[in-house]
Design a protein around this motif. Sequence first.
Motif, short mmCIF file in Angstrom:
data_model
loop_
_atom_site.label_atom_id
_atom_site.label_comp_id
_atom_site.label_asym_id
_atom_site.label_seq_id
_atom_site.Cartn_x
_atom_site.Cartn_y
_atom_site.Cartn_z
N ALA A 73 0.83 -1.21 0.00
CA ALA A 73 0.00 0.00 0.00
C ALA A 73 0.86 1.26 0.00
CB ALA A 73 -0.94 -0.02 1.21
N ALA A 74 1.96 1.23 0.78
CA ALA A 74 2.87 2.38 0.82
C ALA A 74 3.54 2.59 -0.54
CB ALA A 74 3.91 2.18 1.91
N ASP A 75 3.91 1.50 -1.21
CA ASP A 75 4.51 1.61 -2.54
C ASP A 75 3.55 2.20 -3.56
OD1 ASP A 75 6.83 0.53 -1.56
OD2 ASP A 75 6.37 -1.52 -2.19
N LEU A 76 2.25 1.96 -3.34
CA LEU A 76 1.24 2.49 -4.27
C LEU A 76 0.82 3.91 -3.91
CD1 LEU A 76 -0.98 -0.71 -4.68
CD2 LEU A 76 0.59 0.27 -6.36
N GLY A 77 1.46 4.51 -2.89
CA GLY A 77 1.19 5.90 -2.57
C GLY A 77 0.20 6.11 -1.45
N SER A 78 -0.19 5.06 -0.75
CA SER A 78 -1.14 5.21 0.35
C SER A 78 -0.42 5.68 1.60
CB SER A 78 -1.83 3.86 0.62
OG SER A 78 -2.72 3.97 1.71
N GLY A 79 -1.03 6.64 2.29
CA GLY A 79 -0.45 7.15 3.53
C GLY A 79 -0.70 6.21 4.69
N PRO A 80 -0.03 6.44 5.84
CA PRO A 80 -0.20 5.55 6.99
C PRO A 80 -1.64 5.48 7.50
CG PRO A 80 1.71 6.97 7.27
CD PRO A 80 0.98 7.47 6.07
N ILE A 81 -2.31 6.64 7.56
CA ILE A 81 -3.69 6.66 8.07
C ILE A 81 -4.62 5.92 7.12
CG2 ILE A 81 -5.63 8.13 8.69
CD1 ILE A 81 -3.64 10.25 9.58
N ASN A 82 -4.49 6.18 5.82
CA ASN A 82 -5.32 5.51 4.83
C ASN A 82 -5.05 4.01 4.81
OD1 ASN A 82 -7.24 5.63 2.59
ND2 ASN A 82 -5.50 5.03 1.32
N THR A 83 -3.79 3.61 4.96
CA THR A 83 -3.44 2.19 5.01
C THR A 83 -4.06 1.52 6.22
OG1 THR A 83 -1.34 2.64 3.88
CG2 THR A 83 -1.51 0.56 5.08
N PHE A 84 -4.04 2.23 7.35
CA PHE A 84 -4.61 1.66 8.57
C PHE A 84 -6.11 1.41 8.40
CE2 PHE A 84 -6.91 2.42 12.54
CZ PHE A 84 -6.40 1.40 13.33
N PHE A 85 -6.85 2.40 7.89
CA PHE A 85 -8.31 2.26 7.78
C PHE A 85 -8.72 1.34 6.63
CE2 PHE A 85 -8.25 6.17 10.33
CZ PHE A 85 -9.19 5.84 11.28
N LYS A 86 -7.89 1.21 5.61
CA LYS A 86 -8.26 0.39 4.45
C LYS A 86 -7.75 -1.05 4.56
CE LYS A 86 -10.45 3.43 1.92
NZ LYS A 86 -9.85 4.01 0.71
N LEU B 285 -8.81 -6.04 8.45
CA LEU B 285 -8.25 -7.36 8.68
C LEU B 285 -8.22 -7.73 10.16
CD1 LEU B 285 -5.25 -7.40 6.17
CD2 LEU B 285 -7.44 -8.58 5.96
N SER B 286 -8.25 -6.73 11.03
CA SER B 286 -8.25 -7.01 12.47
C SER B 286 -9.64 -7.09 13.07
CB SER B 286 -7.44 -5.94 13.21
OG SER B 286 -8.01 -4.65 13.01
N MET B 287 -10.70 -7.06 12.24
CA MET B 287 -12.07 -7.13 12.75
C MET B 287 -12.36 -8.40 13.54
SD MET B 287 -13.74 -4.41 12.42
CE MET B 287 -15.33 -5.09 12.86
#
Length: 318
Positions: A220-233, A238-240
């Motif tokens: 996700a980081a390689d695709l340009g996603s930020g830490p907050i967006n990666t956490f929520f997406k 996955l931790s549900m």
Amino acid sequence: MSSVKKEKNLGTDLRYYISLSADKLQSKWKTIVIFIPFAWLLLFFLTPFFIVAKISLAELVITSPPFSKMIEWVDGGVITIRLVFDNFIYIFDDPLYARTYLNSVKIALISTFLALLIGYPIAYAIVRSKPVTKQLLLFAIILPFWTSFLLRVYAWMGLLADQGTINNILIYLGVTDTPIRLLYTEFAVYIGIVYTYLPFMILPLYANMEKLDGSLNEAAADLGSGPINTFFKITLPLSMPGIIAGSLLVFIPATGEYVIPDLLGGGNVQMIGRQLYNEFARNIDWPVASAVAIVLLLLLVLPMAVYQHYQAKAAEVK
């Protein structure tokens, strides 16, 4: 040559029968292993449940035990079965029980939410820490279980009392001139429940997060996603399963909690566990107390059953 062939056939048949008996033994062993927990549940859950259900359908009498018999022999060898539903009618007619049930669910829900807010970052930090630090942090989470539950609650009574440690510190710092009422309030009950059941939230979350694939966050980081967006997406969805497991482990016992509301609430916070104790011990009304317990059990089990039903359907669709 014929004797050699016979020996080969005999050896083949012997290996076949040995493998067949091993398969039978393995299948029986699986049955035994599965049977043991079912027998345990039958003995220590279903049997007491049916006993309590039987008492809830009885009538209060001045005898020992203080409830009428469900099955009686009448003259002439006739068996009579008497079921009394007045206890459940009494519970639903009296607004006290409705308010107590709702207050118990409200306190349990808020406590579960607070435990999740505190426990999720802790579990996440433990997963991301170094191996040695991880073991020490897990040890710190499990350490409170080594001391008595009552001692820990009594310790909070000393901390939250009017002349307790917290009020003395606040007065010393000049935050307040007079002690703040902390003990025997709903606030104290929330603190007690969250503190007591927080490990039950952290450990399932940690077990779930430990299995997550870290390469997903890197992708996700390689695709340009930020830490907050990666956490929520990625991380949060996955931790549900861990969130649900931890929330159930906190919510279910917190709803029927008795010791914490009694000691930290001091009778000012009505929860169904305390009401259940009052009916059993003070009023000596076992039928009503059993009916209260049955309604509480249904209140907790039915939503879980509905949730598992829809979860199974969603899994089938996938």
